[in-house]
Design a protein around this motif. Structure first.
Motif, PDB file in Angstrom:
ATOM      1  N   VAL A   1       0.818  -1.216   0.000  1.00 39.59           N
ATOM      2  CA  VAL A   1       0.000   0.000   0.000  1.00 39.59           C
ATOM      3  C   VAL A   1       0.851   1.265   0.000  1.00 39.59           C
ATOM      4  N   GLU A   2       0.182   2.394  -0.183  1.00 35.75           N
ATOM      5  CA  GLU A   2       0.893   3.667  -0.298  1.00 35.75           C
ATOM      6  C   GLU A   2       0.992   4.413   1.031  1.00 35.75           C
ATOM      7  N   SER A   3       0.406   3.871   2.098  1.00 37.64           N
ATOM      8  CA  SER A   3       0.504   4.535   3.401  1.00 37.64           C
ATOM      9  C   SER A   3       0.009   3.582   4.477  1.00 37.64           C
TER      10      SER A   3
ATOM     11  N   HIS B   1      -2.197   4.394   6.723  1.00 39.80           N
ATOM     12  CA  HIS B   1      -3.653   4.563   6.812  1.00 39.80           C
ATOM     13  C   HIS B   1      -4.322   3.567   5.873  1.00 39.80           C
ATOM     14  N   SER B   2      -3.761   3.466   4.673  1.00 44.85           N
ATOM     15  CA  SER B   2      -4.302   2.517   3.703  1.00 44.85           C
ATOM     16  C   SER B   2      -3.984   1.074   4.085  1.00 44.85           C
TER      17      SER B   2
ATOM     18  N   ALA C   1      -6.674   0.185   6.408  1.00 47.46           N
ATOM     19  CA  ALA C   1      -7.943   0.166   5.661  1.00 47.46           C
ATOM     20  C   ALA C   1      -8.031  -1.088   4.790  1.00 47.46           C
ATOM     21  N   ALA C   2      -6.933  -1.446   4.158  1.00 49.33           N
ATOM     22  CA  ALA C   2      -6.928  -2.648   3.312  1.00 49.33           C
ATOM     23  C   ALA C   2      -7.106  -3.900   4.171  1.00 49.33           C
TER      24      ALA C   2
ATOM     25  N   ILE D   1      -8.738  -4.013   6.932  1.00 50.29           N
ATOM     26  CA  ILE D   1     -10.147  -4.010   7.323  1.00 50.29           C
ATOM     27  C   ILE D   1     -11.003  -4.600   6.200  1.00 50.29           C
ATOM     28  N   GLY D   2     -10.784  -4.138   4.991  1.00 53.93           N
ATOM     29  CA  GLY D   2     -11.547  -4.672   3.853  1.00 53.93           C
ATOM     30  C   GLY D   2     -11.322  -6.159   3.669  1.00 53.93           C
ATOM     31  N   ALA D   3     -10.074  -6.577   3.818  1.00 53.56           N
ATOM     32  CA  ALA D   3      -9.738  -7.987   3.595  1.00 53.56           C
ATOM     33  C   ALA D   3     -10.286  -8.876   4.715  1.00 53.56           C
TER      34      ALA D   3
ATOM     35  N   ALA E   1     -12.803  -8.242   6.684  1.00 54.96           N
ATOM     36  CA  ALA E   1     -14.264  -8.294   6.530  1.00 54.96           C
ATOM     37  C   ALA E   1     -14.660  -9.135   5.326  1.00 54.96           C
TER      38      ALA E   1
ATOM     39  N   GLU F   1      -6.689   6.388  12.983  1.00 52.69           N
ATOM     40  CA  GLU F   1      -8.129   6.383  12.721  1.00 52.69           C
ATOM     41  C   GLU F   1      -8.621   4.972  12.391  1.00 52.69           C
ATOM     42  N   MET F   2      -7.836   4.295  11.563  1.00 44.54           N
ATOM     43  CA  MET F   2      -8.253   2.952  11.155  1.00 44.54           C
ATOM     44  C   MET F   2      -7.996   1.909  12.251  1.00 44.54           C
TER      45      MET F   2
ATOM     46  N   TRP G   1     -11.060   1.921  13.935  1.00 45.47           N
ATOM     47  CA  TRP G   1     -12.098   1.338  13.068  1.00 45.47           C
ATOM     48  C   TRP G   1     -12.044  -0.187  13.095  1.00 45.47           C
TER      49      TRP G   1
ATOM     50  N   TYR H   1     -20.271  -1.711   2.848  1.00 41.38           N
ATOM     51  CA  TYR H   1     -19.227  -1.569   3.866  1.00 41.38           C
ATOM     52  C   TYR H   1     -18.885  -0.100   4.024  1.00 41.38           C
TER      53      TYR H   1
ATOM     54  N   ALA I   1     -10.413   6.374   3.343  1.00 43.51           N
ATOM     55  CA  ALA I   1      -9.979   4.981   3.266  1.00 43.51           C
ATOM     56  C   ALA I   1     -10.695   4.111   2.234  1.00 43.51           C
TER      57      ALA I   1
ATOM     58  N   ALA J   1      -8.607   2.051  -0.407  1.00 45.28           N
ATOM     59  CA  ALA J   1      -7.731   1.068   0.237  1.00 45.28           C
ATOM     60  C   ALA J   1      -8.543  -0.085   0.821  1.00 45.28           C
ATOM     61  N   CYS J   2      -9.673   0.238   1.429  1.00 45.71           N
ATOM     62  CA  CYS J   2     -10.547  -0.806   1.980  1.00 45.71           C
ATOM     63  C   CYS J   2     -11.031  -1.718   0.851  1.00 45.71           C
TER      64      CYS J   2
ATOM     65  N   SER K   1      -9.552  -2.229  -1.917  1.00 50.08           N
ATOM     66  CA  SER K   1      -8.387  -2.977  -2.375  1.00 50.08           C
ATOM     67  C   SER K   1      -8.237  -4.262  -1.555  1.00 50.08           C
ATOM     68  N   GLY K   2      -8.318  -4.118  -0.239  1.00 54.49           N
ATOM     69  CA  GLY K   2      -8.209  -5.292   0.627  1.00 54.49           C
ATOM     70  C   GLY K   2      -9.337  -6.269   0.386  1.00 54.49           C
ATOM     71  N   MET K   3     -10.552  -5.729   0.231  1.00 53.21           N
ATOM     72  CA  MET K   3     -11.703  -6.608   0.048  1.00 53.21           C
ATOM     73  C   MET K   3     -11.634  -7.333  -1.293  1.00 53.21           C
TER      74      MET K   3
ATOM     75  N   ALA L   1      -9.159 -10.039  -1.012  1.00 57.04           N
ATOM     76  CA  ALA L   1      -9.692 -11.141  -0.198  1.00 57.04           C
ATOM     77  C   ALA L   1     -10.637 -12.005  -1.037  1.00 57.04           C
TER      78      ALA L   1
ATOM     79  N   GLN M   1      -5.231  10.003  -2.128  1.00 51.28           N
ATOM     80  CA  GLN M   1      -4.023   9.182  -1.960  1.00 51.28           C
ATOM     81  C   GLN M   1      -4.376   7.701  -2.071  1.00 51.28           C
TER      82      GLN M   1
ATOM     83  N   ARG N   1      -1.686   0.138  -8.096  1.00 56.54           N
ATOM     84  CA  ARG N   1      -1.463  -1.280  -7.797  1.00 56.54           C
ATOM     85  C   ARG N   1      -2.259  -2.217  -8.696  1.00 56.54           C
TER      86      ARG N   1
END
Lengths: 370, 293
Positions: free
Chosen positions: A54-56, A58-59, A62-63, A65-67, A69, A88-89, A92, B63, B69, B72-73, B75-77, B80, B105, B113
């Motif tokens: 990722v680029e940060s 924060h991301s 966040a990534a 969290i997405g993964a 979930a 922040e995340m 979260w 979600y 975010a 990025a969120c 991206s992860g999802m 996954a 960003q 990516r």
């Protein structure tokens, strides 16, 4: 298998064994070696994870969290400003009840720029709802990372876990490491509230006061339940792999008149100081605080206590000293030491004990007493 | 219109404002995407209009994630789902604030990516959720609560920023042309990798026009050439039908400006500058379509 490794490589080896579905991370000194080693594993085909560079930070969170979930085991690693950038995340992840595991290589915060060990980064995340464990050896970094997944993913917990290891003092030193064949120690990842298009739900929407309040209580209830889960998982780990841990690592405490409480590598260093003090006839012991959240019950009745904080809550006191004071009623001798990587030897720790002033606070090498 | 499915994934009676064009768009986005889709939504009007827990106005998983975010969120999802062998559509549905400002960003990182997802920015040209403060997407001269004298700088050119990432598919759309939007979402989701659709979504309270004129306002944006509908597929640009005619002979810019309270008392000099911006943009896109640039 017995080998030698740095603390960082031990964490990476544990991640390899845990086989996360997604790893999202951003490099930062002194954590960098973890993400580099994981990238090597993935590149070589030794770890079949999706690695998201990722680029940060924060991301990164966040990534994760997405993964998480989305239904897969998830890992990241960070340090210092990276952890603060993802703050922040970090909240979260816990609020969303996602069992993400993160290694945090403890490092001081700028300014001035300082890449050495300090616990202010982790303690700044104290109230986010994450479980936090602090390790003191390369082996423990490996073992705690493995256990972190199992603890986080337990349905009685479903909270993220931060595995803390001291920057350079542990992240970059080499010790022996015994890796294990995990077998079925880590069950397949199952998140009961994973996103499922067959069962459309909304996650994290606007929530009124009553429901919101209940969700916060649920986090606290799980944090309390986590004590038992941690004990269960550490017991199973001991039975399977022969190494046992607890909420604290107690050393010669049974008959101790004075107990040193410290975190991370300073807690390990304290054990050497205890031997020295015992030789001098001082009945000292040490309790290395491993789990900071949930905070353990400490039996300090009738003892003097010296707390060493590698951190500080400005305008209030050492974070661990305050926690000990609040949870036990004991007025410790509070020593602030090791900030920004300041060297603290076992001789120094022994001197803290010999020269203790209960109820007072001193900054090692800066203010009074030492 | 017979190609558009009858199934509804955005239910009636949301808490959106009357005349909300972004929720109109969302209805068509979801019809195009179908039930095997997940929306990732940062702080924006959509995080409000979906309703209050435990209710939801959506018939797909949503979600919600923090403002900066979303990409990025997603991206992860997406990673996954793909690692689990699922082809589920991961769609970010974000406002202009969460896209051109605080979220840029994460958007840039996810595009660089090569994340397999669709990022949709519905653009009402201000922070609508919090009561119409300026965003980077607010156009020159528009009054918002934080630019009470009119915004002194131009709208950030998000599309050129996204184009610089060379995604396999990107498009613009407008809420006044739902069939065009529907087709673009369908096409975007048929292509692997990062996709982007930028929707102009007129906003009655923010732009200060009567709510029944929301479709008319979108049409005026396109007819004046203020908003150009196009697609860029694997780098090749094609202007979309409704903009073809408009770009040859744009309607007077004043037709678009005069109906909006946000442009009240705008100076002739600013209008002239806006006209020049519109002309430059039309010329640039026309040249690119003709392969001249």
């Amino acid at each position: 298998m017995l080998t030698i490794a740095t603390g960082n490589k031990a964490v990476a080896a544990a991640v390899k064994a845990a086989k996360p579905g997604v790893i999202a991370a951003y490099p930062i000194t002194p954590q960098t070696e973890i993400v580099e080693q994981i990238a090597e594993y993935v590149n070589a085909g030794d770890l079949a994870s999706q690695y998201i560079p990722v680029e940060s930070e924060h991301s990164a969170m966040a990534a994760c969290i997405g993964a998480s979930a989305g239904g897969v085991r998830t890992f990241t690693a960070t340090s210092s400003h990276g952890l603060l950038y993802m703050h922040e995340m970090v909240h979260w992840a816990a609020g969303a009840r996602l069992p993400i595991v993160m290694a945090n290589v403890n490092r001081a915060l700028g300014p001035g720029w300082n890449t050495w060990a300090e616990h202010s980064d982790a303690f700044s995340q104290r109230d986010t709802g994450w479980l936090q464990v602090f390790v003191s050896t390369v082996q423990e970094a490996y073992d705690a990372t493995l256990m972190a997944f199992k603890i986080a993913e337990d349905e009685r917990v479903l909270l993220p876990v931060m595995v803390n290891l001291d920057g350079f003092a542990l992240s970059h030193i080499m010790q022996s490491l015994e890796t294990v064949d995990l077998g079925d120690f880590l069950p397949p990842y199952h998140l009961p509230h994973a996103v499922d298009t067959e069962n459309p739900c909304v996650y994290g929407p606007m929530t009124g006061p009553d429901d919101y309040f209940r969700f916060r209580w649920d986090i606290e209830r799980s944090m309390r339940d986590a004590r038992g889960v941690i004990a269960d998982v550490e017991r199973e780990f001991a039975e399977r792999f022969g190494r046992s841990y607890g909420p604290t690592e107690d050393y010669r405490c049974e008959d101790a008149d004075v107990v040193v409480i410290a975190v991370g590598t300073l807690g390990k260093e304290a054990e050497v100081a205890i031997d020295l003090l015992r030789d001098e006839g001082i009945k000292a012991g040490s309790m290395r605080l491993r789990w900071f959240r949930p905070f353990p019950d400490l039996d300090l009745a009738g003892r003097e206590v010296v707390v060493i904080d590698r951190d500080y809550s400005f305008g209030f006191g050492g974070v661990v000293a305050n926690a000990v004071r609040a949870k036990t009623g004991v007025e410790p001798y509070s020593v602030i030491a090791g900030l920004g990587g300041q060297e603290v030897t076992y001789n120094n720790i022994a001197e803290f004990v010999r020269n203790r002033h209960p109820g007072e606070e001193t900054w090692f090498g800066v203010s009074n007493h030492v | 219109m017979s190609a558009i499915p009858k199934e509804e994934y955005l239910f009636k009676c949301t808490s959106a404002c009357a005349g909300c064009s972004s929720s109109l768009c969302l209805r068509y986005v979801l019809k195009a995407a179908g039930p095997d889709s997940v929306l990732v939504v940062p702080a924006c009007c959509t995080s409000v209009l979906q309703g209050i827990y435990p209710g939801t106005a959506m018939n797909v998983p949503v979600y919600n994630i923090a403002f900066a975010a979303a990409a990025a969120c997603a991206s992860g999802m997406s990673n996954a789902f793909r690692s689990l062998g699922k082809e589920t559509n991961v769609i970010v549905y974000a406002g202009d604030g969460g896209t051109v400002d605080i979220g840029i960003q994460a958007l840039s990182g996810a595009f660089e990516r090569g994340t397999d997802f669709l990022y949709i920015c519905y653009d009402n040209e201000a922070y609508g959720n919090t009561g119409m403060q300026r965003s980077g997407a607010t156009p020159l001269g528009a009054r918002t609560t934080t630019t009470p004298g009119g915004k002194p700088t131009a709208k950030k050119d998000l599309d050129r920023i996204v184009a610089a990432h060379n995604p396999p598919y990107m498009a613009t759309a407008c809420s006044a042309y739902p069939l065009d939007l529907y087709k673009k979402v369908k096409k975007a989701l048929s292509i692997p990798g990062p996709k982007f659709i930028h929707i102009l979504a007129p906003c009655p309270p923010g732009w200060r026009y009567p709510s029944e004129k929301t479709v008319e306002m979108g049409k005026l944006a396109v007819k004046t050439g203020t908003w150009v509908l196009y697609e860029r597929e694997f780098g090749k640009l094609s202007i979309s039908g409704p903009s073809k005619a408009a770009m040859k002979k744009p309607a007077p810019l004043e037709d678009y400006i005069k109906g909006q309270g946000r442009f009240k008392n705008i100076s002739p000099e600013i209008i002239d500058e806006m006209r020049q911006q519109v002309e430059r943009n039309i010329q640039r896109l026309s040249r690119e379509e003709a392969g001249i640039c």
